[in-house]
Design a protein around this motif. Structure first.
Motif, PDB file in Angstrom:
ATOM      1  N   SER A 131      -0.085  23.874  16.896  1.00  0.00           N
ATOM      2  CA  SER A 131       1.134  23.302  17.485  1.00  0.00           C
ATOM      3  C   SER A 131       1.693  22.096  16.926  1.00  0.00           C
ATOM      4  O   SER A 131       0.825  21.140  16.169  1.00  0.00           O
ATOM      5  N   THR A 132       2.865  21.858  17.284  1.00  0.00           N
ATOM      6  CA  THR A 132       3.596  20.495  16.684  1.00  0.00           C
ATOM      7  C   THR A 132       4.198  19.872  17.792  1.00  0.00           C
ATOM      8  O   THR A 132       4.588  20.492  18.846  1.00  0.00           O
ATOM      9  N   GLY A 133       4.378  18.511  17.724  1.00  0.00           N
ATOM     10  CA  GLY A 133       5.052  17.841  18.951  1.00  0.00           C
ATOM     11  C   GLY A 133       6.219  16.990  18.287  1.00  0.00           C
ATOM     12  O   GLY A 133       6.149  16.481  17.179  1.00  0.00           O
ATOM     13  N   TYR A 134       7.380  17.115  18.794  1.00  0.00           N
ATOM     14  CA  TYR A 134       8.774  16.577  18.355  1.00  0.00           C
ATOM     15  C   TYR A 134       9.079  15.491  19.056  1.00  0.00           C
ATOM     16  O   TYR A 134       9.270  15.605  20.039  1.00  0.00           O
ATOM     17  N   MET A 135       9.275  14.418  18.296  1.00  0.00           N
ATOM     18  CA  MET A 135       9.862  13.163  19.088  1.00  0.00           C
ATOM     19  C   MET A 135      11.099  12.666  18.269  1.00  0.00           C
ATOM     20  O   MET A 135      11.126  12.590  17.143  1.00  0.00           O
ATOM     21  N   LEU A 136      12.101  12.712  19.023  1.00  0.00           N
ATOM     22  CA  LEU A 136      13.456  12.586  18.515  1.00  0.00           C
ATOM     23  C   LEU A 136      13.902  11.066  18.741  1.00  0.00           C
ATOM     24  O   LEU A 136      13.052  10.324  18.771  1.00  0.00           O
ATOM     25  N   GLN A 137      15.026  10.733  17.875  1.00  0.00           N
ATOM     26  CA  GLN A 137      15.482   9.159  17.789  1.00  0.00           C
ATOM     27  C   GLN A 137      15.679   8.645  19.185  1.00  0.00           C
ATOM     28  O   GLN A 137      15.661   7.463  19.254  1.00  0.00           O
ATOM     29  N   LYS A 138      16.132   9.508  20.328  1.00  0.00           N
ATOM     30  CA  LYS A 138      16.322   8.967  21.612  1.00  0.00           C
ATOM     31  C   LYS A 138      15.230   9.134  22.484  1.00  0.00           C
ATOM     32  O   LYS A 138      14.397  10.245  22.265  1.00  0.00           O
ATOM     33  N   ASP A 139      14.929   8.323  23.445  1.00  0.00           N
ATOM     34  CA  ASP A 139      13.597   8.482  24.155  1.00  0.00           C
ATOM     35  C   ASP A 139      13.861   9.771  25.298  1.00  0.00           C
ATOM     36  O   ASP A 139      12.876  10.571  25.579  1.00  0.00           O
ATOM     37  N   TYR A 140      15.162   9.832  25.359  1.00  0.00           N
ATOM     38  CA  TYR A 140      15.233  11.068  26.699  1.00  0.00           C
ATOM     39  C   TYR A 140      14.348  10.758  27.712  1.00  0.00           C
ATOM     40  O   TYR A 140      14.136  12.073  28.442  1.00  0.00           O
ATOM     41  N   LEU A 141      14.103   9.615  28.202  1.00  0.00           N
ATOM     42  CA  LEU A 141      13.643   9.561  29.638  1.00  0.00           C
ATOM     43  C   LEU A 141      14.735   9.784  30.623  1.00  0.00           C
ATOM     44  O   LEU A 141      15.646   9.460  30.752  1.00  0.00           O
ATOM     45  N   PHE A 142      14.124  10.800  31.604  1.00  0.00           N
ATOM     46  CA  PHE A 142      15.047  11.081  32.876  1.00  0.00           C
ATOM     47  C   PHE A 142      14.930  10.146  33.557  1.00  0.00           C
ATOM     48  O   PHE A 142      14.094   9.712  34.166  1.00  0.00           O
ATOM     49  N   PRO A 143      16.253   9.406  34.131  1.00  0.00           N
ATOM     50  CA  PRO A 143      16.332   8.163  34.844  1.00  0.00           C
ATOM     51  C   PRO A 143      15.906   8.519  36.325  1.00  0.00           C
ATOM     52  O   PRO A 143      15.364   7.623  37.086  1.00  0.00           O
ATOM     53  N   TRP A 144      15.776   9.902  36.785  1.00  0.00           N
ATOM     54  CA  TRP A 144      15.288  10.255  38.180  1.00  0.00           C
ATOM     55  C   TRP A 144      13.603  10.567  38.322  1.00  0.00           C
ATOM     56  O   TRP A 144      13.105  10.655  39.335  1.00  0.00           O
ATOM     57  N   ARG A 145      13.164  10.398  36.983  1.00  0.00           N
ATOM     58  CA  ARG A 145      11.705  10.620  36.978  1.00  0.00           C
ATOM     59  C   ARG A 145      10.911   9.316  36.700  1.00  0.00           C
ATOM     60  O   ARG A 145      11.463   8.452  35.908  1.00  0.00           O
ATOM     61  N   THR A 146       9.815   9.092  37.447  1.00  0.00           N
ATOM     62  CA  THR A 146       8.891   7.959  36.968  1.00  0.00           C
ATOM     63  C   THR A 146       8.394   8.291  35.919  1.00  0.00           C
ATOM     64  O   THR A 146       8.256   9.212  35.266  1.00  0.00           O
ATOM     65  N   ILE A 147       7.905   7.099  35.373  1.00  0.00           N
ATOM     66  CA  ILE A 147       7.160   7.414  33.831  1.00  0.00           C
ATOM     67  C   ILE A 147       6.051   8.392  34.138  1.00  0.00           C
ATOM     68  O   ILE A 147       5.959   9.245  33.073  1.00  0.00           O
ATOM     69  N   TRP A 148       5.235   8.364  35.191  1.00  0.00           N
ATOM     70  CA  TRP A 148       4.236   9.336  35.417  1.00  0.00           C
ATOM     71  C   TRP A 148       4.734  10.655  35.242  1.00  0.00           C
ATOM     72  O   TRP A 148       4.396  11.665  34.538  1.00  0.00           O
ATOM     73  N   GLU A 149       5.862  10.876  36.092  1.00  0.00           N
ATOM     74  CA  GLU A 149       6.470  12.370  36.059  1.00  0.00           C
ATOM     75  C   GLU A 149       6.998  12.588  34.945  1.00  0.00           C
ATOM     76  O   GLU A 149       6.987  13.970  34.491  1.00  0.00           O
ATOM     77  N   TYR A 150       7.497  11.698  33.887  1.00  0.00           N
ATOM     78  CA  TYR A 150       7.965  12.089  32.850  1.00  0.00           C
ATOM     79  C   TYR A 150       6.790  12.521  31.766  1.00  0.00           C
ATOM     80  O   TYR A 150       6.984  13.249  30.925  1.00  0.00           O
ATOM     81  N   VAL A 151       5.699  11.649  31.706  1.00  0.00           N
ATOM     82  CA  VAL A 151       4.750  11.941  30.440  1.00  0.00           C
ATOM     83  C   VAL A 151       3.900  13.290  30.929  1.00  0.00           C
ATOM     84  O   VAL A 151       3.409  13.770  29.796  1.00  0.00           O
ATOM     85  N   ILE A 152       4.234  13.898  32.140  1.00  0.00           N
ATOM     86  CA  ILE A 152       3.319  14.926  32.163  1.00  0.00           C
ATOM     87  C   ILE A 152       4.143  16.153  32.352  1.00  0.00           C
ATOM     88  O   ILE A 152       3.839  17.349  32.526  1.00  0.00           O
ATOM     89  N   LEU A 153       5.624  15.821  31.756  1.00  0.00           N
ATOM     90  CA  LEU A 153       6.635  16.912  31.896  1.00  0.00           C
ATOM     91  C   LEU A 153       6.338  18.185  31.023  1.00  0.00           C
ATOM     92  O   LEU A 153       6.412  19.437  31.124  1.00  0.00           O
ATOM     93  N   CYS A 154       5.657  18.000  29.914  1.00  0.00           N
ATOM     94  CA  CYS A 154       5.485  18.915  28.940  1.00  0.00           C
ATOM     95  C   CYS A 154       4.493  19.744  29.534  1.00  0.00           C
ATOM     96  O   CYS A 154       4.203  21.104  29.243  1.00  0.00           O
ATOM     97  N   LEU A 155       3.484  19.004  30.164  1.00  0.00           N
ATOM     98  CA  LEU A 155       2.463  19.786  30.776  1.00  0.00           C
ATOM     99  C   LEU A 155       2.823  20.787  31.852  1.00  0.00           C
ATOM    100  O   LEU A 155       2.405  22.148  31.906  1.00  0.00           O
ATOM    101  N   GLU A 156       3.753  20.313  32.553  1.00  0.00           N
ATOM    102  CA  GLU A 156       4.415  21.112  33.617  1.00  0.00           C
ATOM    103  C   GLU A 156       5.168  22.430  32.910  1.00  0.00           C
ATOM    104  O   GLU A 156       4.814  23.469  33.416  1.00  0.00           O
TER     105      GLU A 156
END
Length: 250
Positions: free
Chosen positions: A73-98
């Protein structure tokens, strides 16, 4: 070192409304496990397109992209962080797992470890607008690392930050990548960034992109941070050589 990725005679031709456009031509190189590869070239030459090909987002017109046995597998990190303003950091970092339906006990424990190790655990219930630029980038990297990719693809990952924050974040991200023993391909227009971070730099030509030159970056046996490398005499030598290789017309 073990080879983890091999690019063989890679080419890409776009079909425009009026004609065919060759974007990438006969690119071949290999990447060793744990290696940090920087890719530079003039604007519009196809650097990001090359990452998209490696990530499998687009298919090449010719050539092969070969992951070694055991790499999956590969993981892709773009120039913008694209953090969703309505999700907490915890909810964001587990997004790919979801998304991948991979919220196993083992993977959740890994995310907790990453947050604790890199100073974000106490902010796990915070929202993106409560974090500094550096913390947001660390969050984006931890999200990318959550699924344990074999290869990290960084596409201008620091370009949205101001200069001072960018220097600090580069040190931060470099430390995390080395601690986690990840293999990296990084596209950037910033030669200084490339020289300070990469073990090897590949210089692409104007379109259609071919490999124009390649440099093994060597600062000796001393362990240095990217910021410390910028103060070494070798830094300006590499910078000047790479700058001379890039076709830029103003």
């Amino acid at each position: 070192m073990n080879k983890i990725l091999e690019i063989k005679d890679l080419g890409l031709i776009y079909q425009t409304k009026d004609k065919e456009l060759e974007a990438i031509k006969n690119i071949s190189f290999s990447v060793n496990s744990g290696e940090f590869i920087g890719i530079v070239g003039p604007s519009g030459c196809g650097k990001s397109t090359l990452l998209s090909l490696i990530a499998g987002l687009i298919k090449p017109s010719k050539g092969e992209i070969i992951l070694s046995e055991g790499a999956h597998s590969t993981g892709y990190m773009l120039q913008k962080d694209y953090l969703f303003p309505w999700r907490t950091i915890w909810e964001y970092v587990i997004l790919c797992l979801e998304i991948k339906k991979a919220k196993t006990k083992e993977n959740i424990e890994k995310v907790v470890r990453l947050l604790k190790t890199y100073g974000l655990y106490e902010f796990r219930n915070a929202y993106p607008d409560e974090l500094s630029g550096g913390m947001r980038q660390r969050s984006a990297l931890i999200r990318t690392l959550a699924t344990d990719p074999d290869i990290l693809l960084l596409d201008e990952a620091f370009s949205a930050l101001d200069y001072q924050t960018r220097l600090a974040v580069a040190d931060d991200i470099y430390s995390i990548i080395k601690n986690e023993n990840k293999t990296v391909l990084m596209v950037t227009h910033d030669i200084s960034e490339c020289v300070s971070l990469a073990d090897r730099v590949i210089v692409l030509s104007t379109r259609p992109a071919v490999i124009k030159s390649e440099y093994k970056i060597d600062f000796g046996n001393e362990v240095l941070t990217p910021l410390q490398k910028r103060d070494r005499p070798e830094f300006s030598q590499y910078f000047n050589k790479i700058w001379g290789d890039i076709d830029i017309h103003v």
